[in-house]
Design a protein around this motif. Structure first.
Motif, PDB file in Angstrom:
ATOM      1  N   PHE A 226      41.137  37.409  36.148  1.00  0.00           N
ATOM      2  CA  PHE A 226      41.593  38.016  34.893  1.00  0.00           C
ATOM      3  C   PHE A 226      40.482  38.701  34.110  1.00  0.00           C
ATOM      4  O   PHE A 226      40.748  39.411  33.140  1.00  0.00           O
ATOM      5  CB  PHE A 226      42.264  36.956  34.009  1.00  0.00           C
ATOM      6  CG  PHE A 226      41.393  35.793  33.622  1.00  0.00           C
ATOM      7  CD1 PHE A 226      40.474  35.887  32.590  1.00  0.00           C
ATOM      8  CD2 PHE A 226      41.501  34.588  34.295  1.00  0.00           C
ATOM      9  CE1 PHE A 226      39.675  34.808  32.234  1.00  0.00           C
ATOM     10  CE2 PHE A 226      40.710  33.492  33.948  1.00  0.00           C
ATOM     11  CZ  PHE A 226      39.794  33.609  32.918  1.00  0.00           C
ATOM     12  N   THR A 227      39.213  38.531  34.492  1.00  0.00           N
ATOM     13  CA  THR A 227      38.118  39.164  33.750  1.00  0.00           C
ATOM     14  C   THR A 227      37.684  40.507  34.333  1.00  0.00           C
ATOM     15  O   THR A 227      36.833  41.181  33.748  1.00  0.00           O
ATOM     16  CB  THR A 227      36.869  38.260  33.738  1.00  0.00           C
ATOM     17  OG1 THR A 227      36.334  38.169  35.065  1.00  0.00           O
ATOM     18  CG2 THR A 227      37.186  36.871  33.191  1.00  0.00           C
ATOM     19  N   VAL A 228      38.218  40.903  35.481  1.00  0.00           N
ATOM     20  CA  VAL A 228      37.674  42.056  36.208  1.00  0.00           C
ATOM     21  C   VAL A 228      38.234  43.354  35.630  1.00  0.00           C
ATOM     22  O   VAL A 228      39.405  43.691  35.825  1.00  0.00           O
ATOM     23  CB  VAL A 228      37.969  41.956  37.712  1.00  0.00           C
ATOM     24  CG1 VAL A 228      37.340  43.139  38.444  1.00  0.00           C
ATOM     25  CG2 VAL A 228      37.433  40.646  38.270  1.00  0.00           C
ATOM     26  N   PHE A 229      37.379  44.078  34.921  1.00  0.00           N
ATOM     27  CA  PHE A 229      37.781  45.324  34.274  1.00  0.00           C
ATOM     28  C   PHE A 229      38.448  46.284  35.261  1.00  0.00           C
ATOM     29  O   PHE A 229      37.970  46.473  36.361  1.00  0.00           O
ATOM     30  CB  PHE A 229      36.563  46.052  33.675  1.00  0.00           C
ATOM     31  CG  PHE A 229      35.695  45.208  32.794  1.00  0.00           C
ATOM     32  CD1 PHE A 229      36.216  44.569  31.683  1.00  0.00           C
ATOM     33  CD2 PHE A 229      34.346  45.060  33.066  1.00  0.00           C
ATOM     34  CE1 PHE A 229      35.411  43.803  30.855  1.00  0.00           C
ATOM     35  CE2 PHE A 229      33.532  44.291  32.252  1.00  0.00           C
ATOM     36  CZ  PHE A 229      34.067  43.662  31.146  1.00  0.00           C
ATOM     37  N   GLY A 230      39.537  46.908  34.832  1.00  0.00           N
ATOM     38  CA  GLY A 230      40.160  47.958  35.629  1.00  0.00           C
ATOM     39  C   GLY A 230      41.090  47.483  36.720  1.00  0.00           C
ATOM     40  O   GLY A 230      41.819  48.294  37.291  1.00  0.00           O
ATOM     41  N   ASN A 231      41.091  46.191  37.045  1.00  0.00           N
ATOM     42  CA  ASN A 231      42.001  45.665  38.061  1.00  0.00           C
ATOM     43  C   ASN A 231      43.367  45.364  37.467  1.00  0.00           C
ATOM     44  O   ASN A 231      43.507  45.125  36.270  1.00  0.00           O
ATOM     45  CB  ASN A 231      41.429  44.379  38.675  1.00  0.00           C
ATOM     46  CG  ASN A 231      40.361  44.661  39.707  1.00  0.00           C
ATOM     47  OD1 ASN A 231      39.806  45.746  39.772  1.00  0.00           O
ATOM     48  ND2 ASN A 231      40.053  43.666  40.517  1.00  0.00           N
ATOM     49  N   ASP A 232      44.382  45.341  38.332  1.00  0.00           N
ATOM     50  CA  ASP A 232      45.720  44.975  37.867  1.00  0.00           C
ATOM     51  C   ASP A 232      45.749  43.560  37.305  1.00  0.00           C
ATOM     52  O   ASP A 232      46.599  43.222  36.483  1.00  0.00           O
ATOM     53  CB  ASP A 232      46.731  45.086  39.020  1.00  0.00           C
ATOM     54  CG  ASP A 232      46.958  46.533  39.457  1.00  0.00           C
ATOM     55  OD1 ASP A 232      46.641  47.446  38.668  1.00  0.00           O
ATOM     56  OD2 ASP A 232      47.432  46.734  40.589  1.00  0.00           O
TER      57      ASP A 232
END
Length: 254
Positions: A226-232
């Motif tokens: 949930f922290t990964v910028f730009g991922n769904d």
């Protein structure tokens, strides 16, 4: 208006994230090559301006060291911490396909001694680059599992805290938690289908039995990564809350 410590740190984190989103193509730190057992690795070092409050050692997720970890390191450097991203795969080994990423993590899950050796080598390189000695170790997904491996091992000197973001939480057979482990933060998504809540409950029981100082934060509706910028999978609310909790840990430990 006077803000609480967490509110102030959260605001600083948000501003740092916005600044890095605007300059994502221009990392502020340096890629650092170093050797472990005649194999070359490539980490990333972003140093604080002026005297650092301490160091954060970042362990990458299953994709290997990417611009995501570089951005997190730069965010920490802007807040006054030296930050070093350790490389556990080797220079140039940044797998794209899911099956290749699973293979890389499996190699280290099956060889815990090697996992610890490479992580501690990254810590040693960070200090060789001039990073401040008191250190908090943090990691994402696979990296979160590595963080807990280091915490259980007691092999790292001058490490004063640990943080796992949507990381694996199970304790391998034959391992147990030491009595004097440093403070631990677990940031977990309530909707994580990769790491079940049963692992959260079991870890809590283990840490209670060891009389450890720990916090487990569960964010409703947050999926794995949930922290990964730009991922769904990215969830801003969970990212902001977990980052603020992490900065609280840094404030207390460093």
């Amino acid at each position: 208006m006077i803000l609480s410590t967490r509110a102030s740190l959260a605001l600083a984190a948000t501003l740092g994230a916005l600044a890095l989103n605007a300059h994502a193509a221009s990392p502020a730190g340096d890629d650092i090559t170093y050797d472990v057992d005649d194999e070359t690795f490539e980490g990333y070092f972003s140093s604080a301006e002026g005297e650092a409050k301490g160091t954060v050692l970042i362990v990458h997720d299953w994709a290997g060291l990417t611009d995501y970890e570089r951005r997190r390191a730069d965010m920490l450097a802007e807040l006054g911490f030296d930050a070093f991203v350790v490389d556990l795969y080797g220079q140039g080994n940044r797998p794209d396909a899911a099956e290749d990423r699973k293979a890389e993590t499996a190699r280290l899950y099956e060889n815990r001694e090697r996992m610890r050796e490479l992580t501690l080598a990254g810590l040693a390189e960070a200090r060789a680059q001039g990073a401040a000695e008191p250190t908090v170790v943090m990691g994402y997904c696979f990296g979160g599992a590595v963080v807990l491996e280091i915490a259980r091992s007691e092999e790292a000197d001058e490490v004063v805290g640990y943080a796992s973001f949507h990381g694996g939480l199970s304790t391998p057979d034959g391992q147990e938690w030491p009595d004097d482990v440093g403070p631990i933060l677990i940031a977990h998504g309530g909707a994580d289908e990769s790491i079940p809540m049963s692992q959260v409950a079991t870890l809590s029981e283990e840490l209670e039995a060891a009389d450890a100082t720990y916090e487990i934060e569960v964010y409703s509706g947050a999926p794995h990564a949930f922290t990964v910028f730009g991922n769904d999978s990215y969830q801003e609310r969970a990212d902001d809350k977990s980052w603020a909790a992490f900065l609280d840990l840094l404030d207390e430990a460093l």
